[in-house]
Design a protein around this motif. Structure first.
Motif, PDB file in Angstrom:
ATOM      1  N   PRO A 247       0.833  -1.209   0.000  1.00  0.00           N
ATOM      2  CA  PRO A 247       0.000   0.000   0.000  1.00  0.00           C
ATOM      3  C   PRO A 247       0.865   1.256   0.000  1.00  0.00           C
ATOM      4  O   PRO A 247       1.536   1.570   0.982  1.00  0.00           O
ATOM      5  N   ALA A 248       0.875   1.985  -1.113  1.00  0.00           N
ATOM      6  CA  ALA A 248       1.731   3.170  -1.211  1.00  0.00           C
ATOM      7  C   ALA A 248       1.064   4.320  -1.950  1.00  0.00           C
ATOM      8  O   ALA A 248       1.577   5.437  -1.927  1.00  0.00           O
ATOM      9  N   THR A 249      -0.086   4.057  -2.596  1.00  0.00           N
ATOM     10  CA  THR A 249      -0.743   5.076  -3.401  1.00  0.00           C
ATOM     11  C   THR A 249      -2.106   5.418  -2.802  1.00  0.00           C
ATOM     12  O   THR A 249      -2.675   4.643  -2.029  1.00  0.00           O
ATOM     13  N   VAL A 250      -2.650   6.581  -3.173  1.00  0.00           N
ATOM     14  CA  VAL A 250      -3.935   7.003  -2.618  1.00  0.00           C
ATOM     15  C   VAL A 250      -5.103   6.286  -3.291  1.00  0.00           C
ATOM     16  O   VAL A 250      -6.166   6.102  -2.690  1.00  0.00           O
ATOM     17  N   GLU A 251      -4.937   5.914  -4.538  1.00  0.00           N
ATOM     18  CA  GLU A 251      -5.879   5.079  -5.290  1.00  0.00           C
ATOM     19  C   GLU A 251      -5.044   4.239  -6.241  1.00  0.00           C
ATOM     20  O   GLU A 251      -3.884   4.567  -6.507  1.00  0.00           O
ATOM     21  N   GLN A 252      -5.626   3.174  -6.784  1.00  0.00           N
ATOM     22  CA  GLN A 252      -4.881   2.345  -7.715  1.00  0.00           C
ATOM     23  C   GLN A 252      -4.383   3.187  -8.882  1.00  0.00           C
ATOM     24  O   GLN A 252      -5.166   3.844  -9.578  1.00  0.00           O
ATOM     25  N   GLY A 253      -3.072   3.201  -9.069  1.00  0.00           N
ATOM     26  CA  GLY A 253      -2.494   3.955 -10.177  1.00  0.00           C
ATOM     27  C   GLY A 253      -2.398   5.443  -9.960  1.00  0.00           C
ATOM     28  O   GLY A 253      -2.036   6.184 -10.873  1.00  0.00           O
ATOM     29  N   HIS A 254      -2.699   5.907  -8.748  1.00  0.00           N
ATOM     30  CA  HIS A 254      -2.712   7.342  -8.434  1.00  0.00           C
ATOM     31  C   HIS A 254      -1.770   7.595  -7.259  1.00  0.00           C
ATOM     32  O   HIS A 254      -2.112   7.343  -6.104  1.00  0.00           O
ATOM     33  N   ALA A 255      -0.562   8.069  -7.571  1.00  0.00           N
ATOM     34  CA  ALA A 255       0.421   8.409  -6.546  1.00  0.00           C
ATOM     35  C   ALA A 255       0.313   9.897  -6.231  1.00  0.00           C
ATOM     36  O   ALA A 255      -0.008  10.703  -7.109  1.00  0.00           O
ATOM     37  N   ALA A 256       0.571  10.279  -4.987  1.00  0.00           N
ATOM     38  CA  ALA A 256       0.453  11.687  -4.606  1.00  0.00           C
ATOM     39  C   ALA A 256       1.373  11.981  -3.436  1.00  0.00           C
ATOM     40  O   ALA A 256       1.635  11.123  -2.592  1.00  0.00           O
ATOM     41  N   ILE A 257       1.869  13.223  -3.410  1.00  0.00           N
ATOM     42  CA  ILE A 257       2.683  13.681  -2.287  1.00  0.00           C
ATOM     43  C   ILE A 257       2.181  15.052  -1.847  1.00  0.00           C
ATOM     44  O   ILE A 257       1.552  15.785  -2.612  1.00  0.00           O
ATOM     45  N   ARG A 258       2.452  15.369  -0.586  1.00  0.00           N
ATOM     46  CA  ARG A 258       2.192  16.713  -0.064  1.00  0.00           C
ATOM     47  C   ARG A 258       3.520  17.313   0.365  1.00  0.00           C
ATOM     48  O   ARG A 258       4.306  16.662   1.059  1.00  0.00           O
ATOM     49  N   TYR A 259       3.780  18.525  -0.058  1.00  0.00           N
ATOM     50  CA  TYR A 259       4.979  19.226   0.377  1.00  0.00           C
ATOM     51  C   TYR A 259       4.784  19.648   1.834  1.00  0.00           C
ATOM     52  O   TYR A 259       3.717  20.153   2.197  1.00  0.00           O
ATOM     53  N   ARG A 278       0.387  12.075  -9.555  1.00  0.00           N
ATOM     54  CA  ARG A 278       0.746  11.364 -10.789  1.00  0.00           C
ATOM     55  C   ARG A 278      -0.248  10.236 -11.011  1.00  0.00           C
ATOM     56  O   ARG A 278      -0.491   9.415 -10.119  1.00  0.00           O
ATOM     57  N   LEU A 279      -0.834  10.195 -12.214  1.00  0.00           N
ATOM     58  CA  LEU A 279      -1.754   9.134 -12.607  1.00  0.00           C
ATOM     59  C   LEU A 279      -1.131   8.327 -13.734  1.00  0.00           C
ATOM     60  O   LEU A 279      -0.623   8.893 -14.715  1.00  0.00           O
ATOM     61  N   ARG A 280      -1.152   7.008 -13.583  1.00  0.00           N
ATOM     62  CA  ARG A 280      -0.723   6.159 -14.694  1.00  0.00           C
ATOM     63  C   ARG A 280      -1.646   6.368 -15.896  1.00  0.00           C
ATOM     64  O   ARG A 280      -2.809   6.762 -15.744  1.00  0.00           O
ATOM     65  N   ALA A 281      -1.153   6.067 -17.069  1.00  0.00           N
ATOM     66  CA  ALA A 281      -1.970   6.138 -18.280  1.00  0.00           C
ATOM     67  C   ALA A 281      -3.214   5.271 -18.111  1.00  0.00           C
ATOM     68  O   ALA A 281      -3.142   4.132 -17.634  1.00  0.00           O
ATOM     69  N   GLY A 282      -4.379   5.837 -18.465  1.00  0.00           N
ATOM     70  CA  GLY A 282      -5.633   5.102 -18.409  1.00  0.00           C
ATOM     71  C   GLY A 282      -6.334   5.131 -17.071  1.00  0.00           C
ATOM     72  O   GLY A 282      -7.450   4.618 -16.948  1.00  0.00           O
ATOM     73  N   ILE A 283      -5.717   5.738 -16.066  1.00  0.00           N
ATOM     74  CA  ILE A 283      -6.305   5.761 -14.716  1.00  0.00           C
ATOM     75  C   ILE A 283      -7.313   6.897 -14.595  1.00  0.00           C
ATOM     76  O   ILE A 283      -7.134   7.988 -15.134  1.00  0.00           O
TER      77      ILE A 283
END
Length: 362
Positions: A247-259, A278-283
């Motif tokens: 578990p590392a992303t906020v949704e499947q294929g959707h990575a996010a960071i907060r400064y 960042r969203l993978r292609a097709g997400i």
């Protein structure tokens, strides 16, 4: 028909008319005539969801670069994005201000300081240094640069090429609350050098480490620059961990960071939150309604955003605003990288935060 349903007689109508006139003459207004406006069932923002095209913004900024000088008085060649639902203002939302700033070859924007908190985000180019309290900070593609309130700052371009970026500030909120101060500084900048690494980064940009000479917490982050290479590396690892089943992303294929502010772990500034997605292609993300307004800029890639049920294509550099409680959903055609800033610290601190995610997307 009950007595309360009967229309008022002529005497009562005349008395009511006089009552309302007396209210107005004494600078009063009755709640019962405007309850729906003052206390709607859900947020009903005047601001509208809107998209600005980077190609259009950049061309207009280039024209301004040919015609409008930078110097004392106007201070900055910055062109604000005006929300079509807030005519007569320079605001992108009721709490946020956003502009494209353009600095020509070898130009210098003089120093000043103000109570309002500010940042810069670079979607393309390099060669400009922003000087914050005498510390020259290089501006490069993908970097987030901070100028917290009441810090002297100016910009100088050391190259023969122009450069454009976006500025974000809390001007509308500051103006509404009447907290603004402004002071002119140096006619140029207090340090015209162009180091690859700023002093603030040399002291603060070491993950998980804090200088013992600086143990007091700061209201705003003391780190002047958040570099793209670190942001990009964080996304690469989040998505790699997802591929490995962790578990590392906020949704499947959707990575996010907060400064974050390294002294508190909280937001970089007391009125502005900054994120990157960042969203993978097709997400496609889930649809969300959120209290508070946010502004997004596409850093790279293309896809679409669904704002209030209306789908709009977006590509590199394009900006869009999401007013409070207007639904939004992102869809990536190719890998889609987006920078986001919002008024989250204000909303959270005042206890107004609320998010609604429908069970199914329409």
């Amino acid at each position: 028909m009950s007595q309360t349903d009967l229309p008022p007689d002529a005497d009562t109508e005349e008395a009511l008319k006089q009552l309302y006139a007396d209210f107005e003459a004494n600078d009063l207004t009755p709640l019962w005539t405007q309850l729906g406006d003052l206390m709607p069932l859900v947020p009903a923002p005047s601001a509208k969801a809107h998209v600005w095209r980077w190609a259009t913004l950049h061309k207009l900024a280039e024209r301004a670069g040919d015609l409008v000088p930078v110097g004392r008085g106007g201070e900055r060649r910055a062109i604000a994005l005006v929300n079509p639902g807030l005519p007569g203002t320079a605001y992108i939302s009721p709490t946020l201000w956003c502009a494209i700033q353009y600095l020509g070859p070898q130009e210098t924007a003089p120093e000043h300081r103000h109570s309002q908190n500010a940042f810069r985000f670079v979607v393309e180019g390099e060669g400009v240094w922003t000087v914050v309290d005498g510390d020259p900070v290089a501006m490069r593609r993908g970097d987030l640069l901070l100028t917290p309130g009441w810090h002297f700052h100016g910009h100088h371009n050391d190259t023969d090429q122009p450069m454009a970026w976006i500025d974000g500030l809390d001007i509308p909120f500051s103006r509404y609350a009447d907290v603004g101060f402004f002071e002119f500084g140096s006619e140029r900048v207090t340090d015209e050098s162009s180091p690859a690494v700023s002093r603030s980064e040399r002291l603060w940009a070491h993950p998980g480490l804090r200088p013992m000479s600086e143990l007091d917490n700061r209201t705003s982050s003391p780190l002047a620059a958040y570099r793209w290479e670190h942001t990009d590396a964080a996304f690469t690892e989040q998505l790699a961990l997802e591929d490995e089943g962790h578990p590392a992303t906020v949704e499947q294929g959707h990575a996010a960071i907060r400064y974050v502010n390294p002294t508190t772990g909280g937001d970089v500034m007391p009125t502005i939150r900054a994120e990157f997605h960042r969203l993978r292609a097709g997400i496609q993300t889930r649809t969300r309604h959120e209290v508070g307004s946010s502004v997004w800029q596409v850093f790279e890639g293309n896809g679409s955003v669904v704002l209030g049920g209306e789908e709009r294509a977006v590509a590199t550099g394009d900006l869009f605003v999401v007013p409070s409680w207007v639904s939004w959903r992102l869809q990536a055609e190719k890998q889609l990288d987006l920078f986001r800033f919002n008024d989250g610290p204000i909303i959270d601190r005042l206890g107004f935060a609320r998010t609604f995610i429908p069970e199914t997307d329409s």
